[in-house]
Design an enzyme around this catalytic site. Structure first.
Site, PDB file in Angstrom:
ATOM      1  N   ARG A  15      15.382  -1.013 -13.041  1.00 50.53           N
ATOM      2  CA  ARG A  15      14.453  -0.454 -14.021  1.00 50.53           C
ATOM      3  C   ARG A  15      13.244   0.221 -13.377  1.00 50.53           C
ATOM      4  O   ARG A  15      12.471   0.903 -14.052  1.00 50.53           O
ATOM      5  CB  ARG A  15      13.985  -1.555 -14.989  1.00 50.53           C
ATOM      6  CG  ARG A  15      15.038  -1.924 -16.025  1.00 50.53           C
ATOM      7  CD  ARG A  15      14.583  -3.078 -16.887  1.00 50.53           C
ATOM      8  NE  ARG A  15      14.643  -4.349 -16.174  1.00 50.53           N
ATOM      9  CZ  ARG A  15      14.239  -5.505 -16.688  1.00 50.53           C
ATOM     10  NH1 ARG A  15      13.755  -5.541 -17.920  1.00 50.53           N
ATOM     11  NH2 ARG A  15      14.326  -6.616 -15.984  1.00 50.53           N
ATOM     12  N   LYS A 324     -12.827  11.052  11.496  1.00 48.27           N
ATOM     13  CA  LYS A 324     -11.574  10.369  11.816  1.00 48.27           C
ATOM     14  C   LYS A 324     -11.678   9.797  13.222  1.00 48.27           C
ATOM     15  O   LYS A 324     -11.989  10.503  14.159  1.00 48.27           O
ATOM     16  CB  LYS A 324     -10.401  11.357  11.720  1.00 48.27           C
ATOM     17  CG  LYS A 324      -9.015  10.699  11.794  1.00 48.27           C
ATOM     18  CD  LYS A 324      -8.453  10.541  13.188  1.00 48.27           C
ATOM     19  CE  LYS A 324      -8.056  11.877  13.768  1.00 48.27           C
ATOM     20  NZ  LYS A 324      -7.361  11.676  15.095  1.00 48.27           N
TER      21      LYS A 324
END
Length: 428
Positions: A15, A324
């Site tokens: 599902r 970063k």
């Protein structure tokens, strides 16, 4: 008494409509199975997972946990929750049985179940509207059986007490009754709930623990997944607010699991803080993103992006600045800059449009900027590069390490194409 934990994780999860195994789906930055496993390891020294669908993918996902046991369920001959336990041999005398798709059960509730004394401990909740949960049937206020929804008659379906699907059983109960299970039911599966009926009939001691329904939300589809994430978000943010964090427009903020945010931090609307970030005495302005980084005594944003492995202290990072793997201390970068793979010392000012060119097309390189350096607007620093202390890089300059080696303290670099270097600020 020492406990064993077994986690049922063999289902196909059809599902979910996904190529990804259901236990590997995430809420708040962590997979369902990791949430369950981490709680299990806090309760027991013997943790076993029952696998079938995408078993190797799940094992690979959990490779950092080196103390887990695995069993493969025979889904052809032994379907169902009872079938999952046919080959299971616990090490300890008490066994906690968990499901891989129930990430909202709290450690506190699991401890209550684990520490309740009985041959079988059953978790339950009350649900008054129509639902698909198994019903806990009582006579004279005593539990007599659990009936799965598809096997229940109309009278049994009126029962509001539902089976939550988490149990504690003694090793002796499993050894005695699991071999006696059959699959004579609508689903043609072996139900663990049938163990309870047999144990009751034999006079064993059964104890019931009633909890809040939300803790037992099972993830069957993407709608359940989204609902579970919202519930977990409320838990995370409510705890932070109680502990002294300030939030503006709480519902717009997203904070993943495993973040540390100290009291008196302030978080504005639209902020995303991802797993393993640590923020202390700082203000995170609107619509900023922080990923797996350390922020201390700093202001971030608005609309800044702090990517993984940054350590930012005593600094001001403004709008549209991206960092970063950057180590910054007492640095000002007001707007529109990229600071990647760098170490920047105290007293440095990064102008608008500055780019650290850290990637040469093959590899990333480190840049180091000394103390009290002024980097003018639209400057490009080509890594690897080392800028000495007390240097001024003029606006629009593009410099490499070859240029930087010519610089000494209080130099000014202007226009790489002309190679003009002033030896002193006063000469300029």
């Amino acid at each position: 008494m020492k406990k064993s934990v077994v986690i049922l994780a063999a289902g196909f999860g059809t599902r979910m409509n996904s190529n990804l195994a259901k236990p590997l789906h995430t809420i708040c930055g962590k997979s369902l199975i990791k949430i369950i496993v981490e709680n299990a390891l806090k309760l027991a020294d013997d943790v076993t997972l029952i696998l079938h669908h995408q078993a190797e993918n799940i094992k690979e996902h959990l490779k950092d946990f080196n103390n887990l046991n695995y069993i493969y369920q025979d889904m052809t001959n032994h379907k169902g929750t009872g079938g999952a336990l046919i080959s299971y041999e616990p090490k300890n005398d008490e066994v906690l049985i968990l499901n891989a798709d129930m990430p909202l059960i709290t450690l506190k509730s699991l401890e209550i179940i684990a520490n309740t004394k009985a041959d079988i401990v059953l978790s339950t909740f009350n649900k008054f509207e129509k639902n698909a949960y198994g019903r806990v049937i009582k006579e004279n206020n005593k539990i007599t059986k659990i009936v799965e929804t598809k096997d229940a008659n109309d009278e049994e379906l009126k029962c509001t007490l539902c089976n939550a699907g988490i149990y504690k059983m003694s090793k002796n109960v499993l050894k005695t009754y699991i071999p006696k299970l059959n699959n004579n039911n609508a689903q043609k599966e072996y139900y663990i709930t049938d163990v309870i009926k047999m144990a009751i009939d034999d006079g064993l001691m059964l104890c019931e623990c009633v909890f809040d329904e939300l803790e037992f939300l099972g993830i069957n589809n993407k709608l359940d997944l989204e609902l579970a994430e919202n519930i977990m978000q409320d838990r995370i943010k409510n705890e932070l607010l109680i502990n002294g964090v300030i939030m503006h427009n709480k519902s717009s903020i997203f904070i993943e699991l495993d973040c540390e945010i100290s009291n008196d931090c302030e978080i504005e609307s639209g902020v995303v803080i991802k797993a393993n970030s640590k923020i202390k005495n700082s203000k995170i302005l609107a619509n900023s993103i922080i990923e797996n980084s350390i922020i201390e005594n700093s202001s971030i944003g608005p609309m800044a992006r702090i990517r993984p492995k940054c350590v930012i202290k005593e600094s001001k990072i403004g709008n549209f600045v991206e960092c970063k793997n950057a180590k910054l201390e007492e640095v000002k970068a007001g707007h529109l800059a990229y600071l990647g793979d760098c170490e920047i010392s105290s007293g440095v000012n990064i102008g608008c449009g500055v780019i650290i060119c850290n990637y040469d097309g093959k590899a990333k390189h480190i840049s180091k900027i000394g103390k009290n350096v002024f980097v003018g607007s639209n400057a490009n620093l080509i890594a690897p590069i080392s800028i000495p202390d007390d240097t001024l890089i003029a606006a629009g300059s593009t410099i490499s390490n070859k240029d930087a080696k010519k610089l000494v303290a209080k130099d000014l670099f202007l226009e790489r194409s002309k190679g003009v270097i002033f030896n002193n600020f006063k000469d300029f």
